[in-house]
Enzyme design. Sequence first.
Site, short mmCIF file in Angstrom:
data_model
loop_
_atom_site.label_atom_id
_atom_site.label_comp_id
_atom_site.label_asym_id
_atom_site.label_seq_id
_atom_site.Cartn_x
_atom_site.Cartn_y
_atom_site.Cartn_z
CG ASN A 10 -1.73 1.24 1.37
OD1 ASN A 10 -1.76 2.07 0.45
ND2 ASN A 10 -2.41 1.39 2.51
CE LYS A 12 -0.18 3.12 4.84
NZ LYS A 12 -0.05 3.21 6.28
CG HIS A 95 -5.81 2.02 5.16
ND1 HIS A 95 -5.37 2.92 6.10
CD2 HIS A 95 -4.82 1.11 5.00
CE1 HIS A 95 -4.16 2.56 6.49
NE2 HIS A 95 -3.79 1.48 5.84
CD GLU A 97 -2.84 5.48 6.74
OE1 GLU A 97 -2.81 5.53 5.49
OE2 GLU A 97 -1.93 4.94 7.42
CD GLU A 165 -3.54 -2.36 7.24
OE1 GLU A 165 -2.48 -2.65 6.68
OE2 GLU A 165 -4.08 -1.25 7.12
N GLY A 171 2.55 2.14 10.92
CA GLY A 171 3.53 3.21 10.79
C GLY A 171 4.21 3.57 12.10
CB SER A 211 5.20 -1.98 11.95
OG SER A 211 4.80 -0.65 12.23
P1 13P Z 1 3.03 0.29 7.71
O1 13P Z 1 3.51 -0.99 7.09
O2 13P Z 1 3.77 1.50 7.23
O3 13P Z 1 2.89 0.19 9.19
O4 13P Z 1 1.52 0.51 7.14
C1 13P Z 1 0.64 -0.54 7.23
C2 13P Z 1 -0.57 -0.18 6.47
O5 13P Z 1 -1.33 0.70 6.86
C3 13P Z 1 -0.83 -0.90 5.21
O6 13P Z 1 -2.08 -0.61 4.71
#
Ligand code: 13P
Length: 249
Positions: A10, A12, A95, A97, A165, A171, A211
């Site tokens: 992803n 982002k 997601h 976010e 997740e 992150g 992560s």
């Molecule tokens: P990270 O791997 O940067 O923690 O992000 C995970 C994520 O949100 C994947 O959609």
Amino acid sequence: MARKPIIAGNWKMNNTASEGVKLIEELKPLVEGASCDVAVCVPAIDIPAIAQAVQGSNIRLGAQNVHFAEKGAFTGEISAKMLQEYGVDYVIIGHSERRQYFGETDETVNKRVLAALSAGLTPIVCVGETLSEREAGKTEQTLSRELSEGLRNVPDLEKLVIAYEPIWAIGTGRTASPEQANETIGSIRETLGKLFCPRCAENVRIQYGGSMNAGNCKALMAQPEIDGGLIGGASLKAPDFAAIVRFDK
Ligand code: 13P
């Protein structure tokens, strides 16, 4: 039926189209012949360039969101049909976010999932609890609400990918322990078994995300309930992402 693992990046809001193409060119030889399914979920505006860049490779293309209407007055939005025309296979939906910053709710997640499925896209539906929910012992409650409302009226569970997740692991460098992730994904499967049918729940692929990196992917992927990863930060560097794709080597 053995579930085929799926490792998806992803990106982002990272990588312009030209940066993305460079990354894909570096990635292609590194992931060629991988035993799992491989996908990159890219910013919408990168899709035409990345669609071309992945041609002839084992890398599938994904988007990071989709609107639920077929077309119409929805300024700034992108429909499933628009994605499909570029050969997009996967779309991330719900997601955390998007839930946190863009007002996504279980109800809109559900509408997007149904729209994606009817256009033949594979939704990667994200669920996960916040740190305070986990600490209050409300993880299962949150997950079962997200699943029962987000997946309402889904005709065929096996056409989906679910991504677990935990929000506190995204992150932050703080991963769920492999056992913790396995246990929670096991309980997601149990919930899905009750909502749909035990056999469908047994067949649906459930990823871990948060992560995940080259260092911890082997231990996570060794867990029986974990069928793949949804990778943020570590998907932005070809060698790191390729190392995760090759978790079994
Ligand atoms: P990270 O791997 O940067 O923690 O992000 C995970 C994520 O949100 C994947 O959609």
